[in-house]
Design a protein around this motif. Structure first.
Motif, mmCIF file in Angstrom:
data_model
loop_
_atom_site.group_PDB
_atom_site.id
_atom_site.type_symbol
_atom_site.label_atom_id
_atom_site.label_comp_id
_atom_site.label_asym_id
_atom_site.label_seq_id
_atom_site.Cartn_x
_atom_site.Cartn_y
_atom_site.Cartn_z
ATOM 1 N N LEU A 56 0.826 -1.207 0.000
ATOM 2 C CA LEU A 56 0.000 0.000 0.000
ATOM 3 C C LEU A 56 0.850 1.243 0.000
ATOM 4 N N LYS B 2 -5.054 5.765 5.745
ATOM 5 C CA LYS B 2 -6.504 5.687 5.710
ATOM 6 C C LYS B 2 -6.996 4.417 6.421
ATOM 7 N N LYS C 213 -0.490 6.904 1.856
ATOM 8 C CA LYS C 213 -1.811 7.508 2.018
ATOM 9 C C LYS C 213 -2.862 6.428 2.289
ATOM 10 N N GLU C 214 -2.758 5.304 1.539
ATOM 11 C CA GLU C 214 -3.709 4.212 1.739
ATOM 12 C C GLU C 214 -3.526 3.568 3.123
ATOM 13 N N GLU C 215 -2.287 3.464 3.531
ATOM 14 C CA GLU C 215 -2.008 2.877 4.857
ATOM 15 C C GLU C 215 -2.553 3.770 5.973
#
Length: 409
Positions: free
Chosen positions: A168, A175, A171-173
């Motif tokens: 990931l 989130k 930013k995805e982590e």
């Protein structure tokens, strides 16, 4: 008018007095002396006899009571004729039924008002409880997006696995971490929300039930009010018709007034008869009190006179007593000294001629009384009379006796 309740005196059986009893006389503090003037005892013909209600008053009182009953009966007959003239018996019956009906309708209306009051209070209480808990549930629901703990756990496992197995971006982590944090925050709130939702159901039922009851009572109350109003309209119409007939109907009001005055007059006679009895009773007890007072004062005065006589007799006895000799103490002391001195003197026995005749004895007694001659008693006689002898002890006495014996030899 209302029947006056007649109370009777438990002692005599007479009716209670119509006026206030006479005030009690203050207690007299009388001190009887020899000079006290005693009131005159009432003569035999002035003695007041105790009144007897049954023997002297009951018959007249019963006759007056019968007169009142007859007058009231006559008054009732006049009123009955008057009412019959105003309206027939059937109309009176109808009017009485309407009065009973409006009374019953009024009681029903008041009862429904009370029920409506209680139902409203119950409704307001249920509504307040339901609204309060509803607000809490709404707030809790707004804070939740998942309403099952199992679903939260499954979502947490899925997100955690995704973090571990999937590549990931930063930013995805971030989130996913934020989502995990939000799920962990919601997890303890879910049981509270379920508990509040469970409590909300009975409060909701209570609220709707109270609202329904209030509505039913309100409808019944409106019907009762309408019934009461209809009956009142009918009564108002009958009262109006009765007033119109009364204006056109002649009634012997003067006769009714005279009968009322006659009743009041007989009542006054009854009151006067009762008051006369109690006045006679009061006079009797007052006279009895006066007689007892006179008898007591007479006894006290006789006692005072007797004490005064005894006092005077004692004073006269004291005055009649012979006063003692003014120098009696000195004379007794001289007698004692003479006796003491005679112990040391040998007296010669001389023949003393006894005075002969009553005249000589009287002359001698007169001189002794006047104090011209002092009688010296011998020692033995003095001792017998209990007089104190001033002298020596036993040794001196023995010596004196020995000297006397030697002299005789």
């Amino acid at each position: 008018g209302a029947q006056r309740k007649e109370e009777k005196d438990y002692r005599t059986g007479a009716p209670r007095r119509r006026t206030a009893p006479p005030p009690k006389m203050p207690k007299e503090d009388i001190k009887v002396t020899v000079d006290t003037v005693i009131p005159v005892m009432p003569a035999k013909h002035e003695i007041i006899q105790k009144p007897n209600w049954e023997a002297n008053f009951q018959q007249d009182y019963d006759k007056l009571k019968k007169d009142i009953a007859d007058l009231k009966k006559e008054k009732g007959k006049v009123y009955q004729d008057y009412n019959d003239a105003l309206a027939g018996g059937e109309e009176n019956k109808k009017y009485g039924e309407l009065l009973a009906a409006i009374k019953k309708a009024g009681a029903k209306k008041n009862d429904l008002f009370e029920q409506q009051k209680q139902a409203k209070a119950e409704f307001e209480e249920a509504k307040a409880g339901y609204n309060e808990l509803m607000n809490i549930v709404s707030k809790q629901r707004d804070e939740l997006s998942i309403f099952s703990v199992e679903e939260v756990d499954e979502e947490l496992v899925r997100l955690q696995k995704k973090l571990e197995t999937t590549t990931l971006t930063v930013k995805e982590e971030q989130k996913i971490h934020q989502t995990i944090k939000e799920l962990e925050r919601m997890k303890p709130l879910i049981p509270e929300y379920k508990e509040s939702s469970t409590k909300l159901a009975p409060l909701k039922d209570r609220y709707h039930k109270a609202k329904k009851v209030q509505s039913e009572i309100w409808n019944k109350l409106q019907v009762a009010i309408e019934e009461h109003g209809e009956i009142k309209k009918k009564l108002d119409i009958m009262n109006k018709e009765w007033s119109e007939r009364k204006e056109s109907t002649k009634v012997d009001e003067k006769k009714i007034e005279l009968i009322g005055q006659g009743v009041e007059g007989v009542k006054k006679k009854m009151d006067a008869l009762v008051n006369k009895y109690y006045d006679m009773e009061d006079a009797y007890y007052q006279q009895q009190k006066l007689i007892r007072k006179i008898e007591w004062m007479t006894r006290e005065k006789e006692r005072a006179v007797r004490f005064e006589r005894i006092k005077k007799e004692r004073e006269e006895e004291e005055k009649a007593k012979i006063p003692p000799h003014p120098y009696q103490a000195e004379l007794d002391a001289c007698d004692q000294l003479i006796l003491y001195c005679k112990k040391f003197i040998v007296e010669k026995k001389e023949d003393v001629k006894k005075p002969e005749g009553k005249a000589e004895n009287k002359a001698l007694q007169s001189k002794i009384t006047k104090g011209e001659i002092v009688v010296v008693q011998d020692k033995k006689k003095k001792e017998e009379e209990g007089m104190l002898i001033i002298g020596a002890g036993k040794k001196k006495k023995d010596k004196t006796v020995k000297d006397k014996k030697q002299t005789k030899k």
